[in-house]
Design an enzyme around this catalytic site. Structure first.
Site, PDB file in Angstrom:
ATOM      1  N   ASN A  12       0.607  -1.192   0.063  1.00 23.21           N
ATOM      2  CA  ASN A  12      -0.152   0.167   0.301  1.00 23.21           C
ATOM      3  C   ASN A  12       0.711   1.643   0.249  1.00 23.21           C
ATOM      4  O   ASN A  12       0.690   1.930   0.353  1.00 23.21           O
ATOM      5  CB  ASN A  12      -0.680  -0.120   1.250  1.00 23.21           C
ATOM      6  CG  ASN A  12      -2.165  -0.645   0.931  1.00 23.21           C
ATOM      7  OD1 ASN A  12      -2.487  -1.169   0.558  1.00 23.21           O
ATOM      8  ND2 ASN A  12      -2.008  -1.610   1.890  1.00 23.21           N
ATOM      9  N   ASP A  70       9.994  -8.005  -1.858  1.00 23.54           N
ATOM     10  CA  ASP A  70      10.883  -7.619  -0.555  1.00 23.54           C
ATOM     11  C   ASP A  70      12.356  -7.183  -1.467  1.00 23.54           C
ATOM     12  O   ASP A  70      12.641  -7.247  -1.516  1.00 23.54           O
ATOM     13  CB  ASP A  70      11.101  -8.875   0.082  1.00 23.54           C
ATOM     14  CG  ASP A  70      11.975  -8.920   1.367  1.00 23.54           C
ATOM     15  OD1 ASP A  70      10.317  -7.412   2.719  1.00 23.54           O
ATOM     16  OD2 ASP A  70      12.414  -9.544   2.423  1.00 23.54           O
ATOM     17  N   PHE A 149      14.643   7.100   1.214  1.00 26.42           N
ATOM     18  CA  PHE A 149      14.436   6.630   2.354  1.00 26.42           C
ATOM     19  C   PHE A 149      15.068   5.489   2.963  1.00 26.42           C
ATOM     20  O   PHE A 149      16.390   5.150   2.094  1.00 26.42           O
ATOM     21  CB  PHE A 149      13.551   6.300   2.627  1.00 26.42           C
ATOM     22  CG  PHE A 149      12.960   4.758   1.542  1.00 26.42           C
ATOM     23  CD1 PHE A 149      13.021   5.359   0.361  1.00 26.42           C
ATOM     24  CD2 PHE A 149      13.277   3.742   2.253  1.00 26.42           C
ATOM     25  CE1 PHE A 149      13.719   3.805  -0.543  1.00 26.42           C
ATOM     26  CE2 PHE A 149      12.990   2.179   1.362  1.00 26.42           C
ATOM     27  CZ  PHE A 149      13.234   2.521  -0.538  1.00 26.42           C
ATOM     28  N   GLY A 150      15.652   5.433   4.066  1.00 20.67           N
ATOM     29  CA  GLY A 150      16.337   3.802   4.569  1.00 20.67           C
ATOM     30  C   GLY A 150      17.833   3.948   4.501  1.00 20.67           C
ATOM     31  O   GLY A 150      18.109   5.155   5.164  1.00 20.67           O
ATOM     32  N   LYS A 172      17.505   8.023  -9.354  1.00 21.25           N
ATOM     33  CA  LYS A 172      18.050   6.749  -8.430  1.00 21.25           C
ATOM     34  C   LYS A 172      16.790   5.162  -9.354  1.00 21.25           C
ATOM     35  O   LYS A 172      17.303   4.187  -9.420  1.00 21.25           O
ATOM     36  CB  LYS A 172      17.420   6.631  -6.863  1.00 21.25           C
ATOM     37  CG  LYS A 172      17.428   5.842  -5.902  1.00 21.25           C
ATOM     38  CD  LYS A 172      16.785   5.921  -4.369  1.00 21.25           C
ATOM     39  CE  LYS A 172      16.166   4.348  -4.628  1.00 21.25           C
ATOM     40  NZ  LYS A 172      16.041   4.479  -3.574  1.00 21.25           N
TER      41      LYS A 172
HETATM   42  P1  IMP Z   1      11.230  -2.880   2.002  1.00 17.84           P
HETATM   43  O1  IMP Z   1      11.419  -4.627   0.962  1.00 17.84           O
HETATM   44  O2  IMP Z   1      10.303  -1.819   0.845  1.00 17.84           O
HETATM   45  O3  IMP Z   1      10.614  -3.405   3.300  1.00 17.84           O
HETATM   46  O4  IMP Z   1      12.594  -2.489   1.861  1.00 17.84           O
HETATM   47  C1  IMP Z   1      12.767  -2.890   3.578  1.00 17.84           C
HETATM   48  C2  IMP Z   1      13.905  -1.799   4.146  1.00 17.84           C
HETATM   49  O5  IMP Z   1      15.407  -2.378   3.181  1.00 17.84           O
HETATM   50  C3  IMP Z   1      13.741  -0.765   4.137  1.00 17.84           C
HETATM   51  O6  IMP Z   1      13.506  -0.171   5.211  1.00 17.84           O
HETATM   52  C4  IMP Z   1      15.829   0.041   3.953  1.00 17.84           C
HETATM   53  O7  IMP Z   1      15.973   0.384   5.460  1.00 17.84           O
HETATM   54  C5  IMP Z   1      16.162  -1.213   2.934  1.00 17.84           C
HETATM   55  N1  IMP Z   1      15.916  -0.763   1.325  1.00 17.84           N
HETATM   56  C6  IMP Z   1      15.223  -1.106   0.423  1.00 17.84           C
HETATM   57  N2  IMP Z   1      15.106  -0.156  -0.630  1.00 17.84           N
HETATM   58  C7  IMP Z   1      15.811   0.682  -0.596  1.00 17.84           C
HETATM   59  C8  IMP Z   1      16.710   1.428  -0.706  1.00 17.84           C
HETATM   60  O8  IMP Z   1      15.843   1.871  -2.308  1.00 17.84           O
HETATM   61  N3  IMP Z   1      17.238   2.289  -0.472  1.00 17.84           N
HETATM   62  C9  IMP Z   1      17.349   2.242   0.744  1.00 17.84           C
HETATM   63  N4  IMP Z   1      17.141   1.430   1.369  1.00 17.84           N
HETATM   64  C10 IMP Z   1      16.221   0.076   1.485  1.00 17.84           C
END
Ligand code: IMP
Length: 195
Positions: A12, A70, A149-150, A172
């Site tokens: 979502n 994921d 982010f992240g 990006k």
């Molecule tokens: P998800 O798969 O989107 O839930 O990502 C899991 C986690 O991996 C995120 O909360 C980030 O900490 C890290 N992550 C995944 N993709 C990225 C990105 O493109 N940039 C930065 N962190 C990422």
């Protein structure tokens, strides 16, 4: 002639949805909330693909094609940590505290090589298809940039001098692990005459 299908994306997250729609352009992609309110899946898998599969499987009763992803960061000198624990690496689990923990863990590490991995699992009429995308780079010794982010503020993709967080989103998104995985999935869906 390809049949038009609604694809359910097991997310979502508006940004992810937008990215998926941009890449699979013209395809009707809807978030899980379009199909059900019940979208909570515990990520108990041991790999990105196992976790993506759990999410896709959970929603596969609602649509003929369900896709889930994921992703996370793998640092080679840290035995590929944080990996599947990327979002919950630090105790607080915020982007800031995760980055802080990573930089601390890498304080005396010279080998800064890392990659982002994204696994996309599609369940197509009961059949599972899995695609992985990567972007390789290095971990900067301090955060830079405010976009994204992240771990974006500390990840410099190979061939660039800026971190992901210093780049425009479009740049990006044109080279990211998610983009690479989605492009592979798109090829597969085209080959199967589904889009
Ligand atoms: P998800 O798969 O989107 O839930 O990502 C899991 C986690 O991996 C995120 O909360 C980030 O900490 C890290 N992550 C995944 N993709 C990225 C990105 O493109 N940039 C930065 N962190 C990422």
């Amino acid at each position: 002639m390809a049949t038009k299908k609604i694809i359910c994306a097991a997310t979502n997250n508006e940004n992810k949805l937008k990215e998926i729609r941009e890449i699979l352009n013209g395809v009707d992609v809807q978030p899980s909330s379009y199909f059900t309110r019940d979208f909570y899946v515990e990520e108990t898998g041991n790999s990105f693909c196992e976790n993506a599969y759990l999410k896709a499987k959970h929603l596969s009763i609602y649509a003929d094609i369900v896709i889930a992803d994921d992703s996370g960061l793998e640092v080679f000198a840290l035995n590929n940590e944080p990996g599947i624990f990327s979002s919950r690496y630090s105790k607080e689990g915020t982007d800031r505290s995760n980055v802080e923990k990573l930089l601390k863990a890498m304080e005396n590490i010279i080998d800064r090589r890392a990659r982002f991995t994204c696994c996309i699992v599609a369940i197509i009429n009961g059949e599972t298809v899995q695609k992985e995308g990567f972007i390789y780079g290095t971990i900067k010794d301090h955060p830079a940039g405010n976009n994204g982010f992240g771990y974006d503020p500390v990840f410099i993709p190979n061939g660039y001098e800026k971190t992901f967080a210093e780049m425009k989103k479009e740049v990006k998104n044109s080279i990211s692990h998610r983009k690479n995985a989605l492009e592979l999935l798109k090829k597969e869906l085209i080959m199967r005459g589904l889009i």
